[in-house]
Write a protein that holds these residues in place. Structure first.
Motif, mmCIF file in Angstrom:
data_model
loop_
_atom_site.group_PDB
_atom_site.id
_atom_site.type_symbol
_atom_site.label_atom_id
_atom_site.label_comp_id
_atom_site.label_asym_id
_atom_site.label_seq_id
_atom_site.Cartn_x
_atom_site.Cartn_y
_atom_site.Cartn_z
ATOM 1 N N GLN A 34 0.806 -1.219 0.000
ATOM 2 C CA GLN A 34 0.000 0.000 0.000
ATOM 3 C C GLN A 34 0.842 1.273 0.000
ATOM 4 O O GLN A 34 0.492 2.248 -0.640
ATOM 5 C CB GLN A 34 -0.934 0.020 1.213
ATOM 6 C CG GLN A 34 -2.060 -0.971 1.140
ATOM 7 C CD GLN A 34 -2.993 -0.683 -0.015
ATOM 8 O OE1 GLN A 34 -3.451 0.441 -0.169
ATOM 9 N NE2 GLN A 34 -3.260 -1.673 -0.830
ATOM 10 N N SER A 35 1.928 1.254 0.769
ATOM 11 C CA SER A 35 2.717 2.484 0.909
ATOM 12 C C SER A 35 3.877 2.559 -0.073
ATOM 13 O O SER A 35 4.545 3.582 -0.146
ATOM 14 C CB SER A 35 3.219 2.631 2.341
ATOM 15 O OG SER A 35 3.979 1.499 2.690
ATOM 16 N N ALA A 40 8.874 3.523 4.023
ATOM 17 C CA ALA A 40 7.681 4.249 4.474
ATOM 18 C C ALA A 40 6.979 3.499 5.610
ATOM 19 O O ALA A 40 6.519 4.109 6.578
ATOM 20 C CB ALA A 40 6.725 4.445 3.305
ATOM 21 N N MET A 44 6.364 4.702 9.461
ATOM 22 C CA MET A 44 4.994 4.706 9.961
ATOM 23 C C MET A 44 4.892 3.940 11.282
ATOM 24 O O MET A 44 4.212 4.376 12.210
ATOM 25 C CB MET A 44 4.075 4.051 8.914
ATOM 26 C CG MET A 44 2.662 3.879 9.322
ATOM 27 S SD MET A 44 1.698 2.828 8.181
ATOM 28 C CE MET A 44 2.487 2.978 6.621
ATOM 29 N N GLU A 74 -2.886 0.275 11.766
ATOM 30 C CA GLU A 74 -2.549 0.817 10.442
ATOM 31 C C GLU A 74 -3.187 -0.004 9.322
ATOM 32 O O GLU A 74 -3.644 0.555 8.326
ATOM 33 C CB GLU A 74 -1.026 0.886 10.256
ATOM 34 C CG GLU A 74 -0.342 1.900 11.155
ATOM 35 C CD GLU A 74 -0.792 3.329 10.916
ATOM 36 O OE1 GLU A 74 -1.150 3.684 9.773
ATOM 37 O OE2 GLU A 74 -0.789 4.117 11.886
ATOM 38 N N ARG A 78 -6.384 1.203 6.596
ATOM 39 C CA ARG A 78 -6.238 1.216 5.153
ATOM 40 C C ARG A 78 -7.008 0.106 4.436
ATOM 41 O O ARG A 78 -7.082 0.083 3.223
ATOM 42 C CB ARG A 78 -4.759 1.074 4.796
ATOM 43 C CG ARG A 78 -3.954 2.291 5.149
ATOM 44 C CD ARG A 78 -2.467 2.002 5.093
ATOM 45 N NE ARG A 78 -1.669 3.187 5.311
ATOM 46 C CZ ARG A 78 -1.517 3.797 6.476
ATOM 47 N NH1 ARG A 78 -2.123 3.337 7.544
ATOM 48 N NH2 ARG A 78 -0.773 4.868 6.590
#
Length: 185
Positions: A34-35, A40, A44, A74, A78
């Motif tokens: 996703q990121s 990243a 996070m 997280e 998402r």
């Protein structure tokens, strides 16, 4: 922990069509996808990039409790964004939202009425425009106190005033000491 924000999120999560990943490796792979990279995800989750790579390769299986909680939060934040948006849109336009609360509720009314706060357990279906206000405020980053005020105004209109059929002179509803709060779509 935000009671109203988390409650709204949990109500939306019930609309998911597939369960979110359960294992640490699967969750980490999902976040990396996703990121767009391990760096990243590492920033996070506040861990090293190498640790993220180890989870992705299933070299580490069981995260520390604090990392496991961050990882779950997280991923749930998402997971299935289109389904989440559709559920919110449905609640805000057609179905509304159900609030189930056990809290101390009272109101400000003209002299001579009984306005003593007391513990009440209510399950009330709120119309779509109230659901829209709650979801819009949550999306704009409203605090839990602001969401509580919106819910109190909705309860005033729907429960206490019954859509304008009674208690027309009611000024304000107090919604405090919340023991239980749950939302349903």
């Amino acid at each position: 922990m935000t009671m109203f924000g988390d409650g709204l999120d949990q109500a939306v999560q019930k609309a998911f069509t597939r369960p979110a990943p359960k294992s640490a490796g699967a969750r980490m792979r999902y976040l990396v996808k996703q990121s767009g990279g391990t760096r990243a995800v590492a920033q996070m989750l506040r861990i090293s990039q190498r640790t993220v790579e180890r989870y992705v390769k299933d070299q580490i299986k069981k995260p520390r409790p604090d990392l496991a909680a961050r990882l779950e939060r997280e991923v749930n934040k998402r997971w299935q964004p289109q389904i989440r948006a559709k559920a919110r849109r449905n609640a805000a336009t057609t179905t509304g939202i159900v609030i189930d609360a056990r809290a101390r509720m009272g109101y400000t009314a003209p002299i001579g009425s009984t306005d003593q706060d007391r513990i009440r357990h209510l399950t009330v279906a709120l119309p779509p425009h109230h659901a829209a206000r709650l979801f819009d405020a949550q999306q704009t980053g409203a605090s839990d106190a602001q969401l509580q005020e919106i819910a109190a105004e909705a309860l005033k209109e729907v429960y206490f005033q019954d859509g304008g059929r009674r208690a027309g002179s009611l000024e304000e509803v107090r919604f405090t000491d919340i023991e239980h709060l749950e939302f349903g779509l």
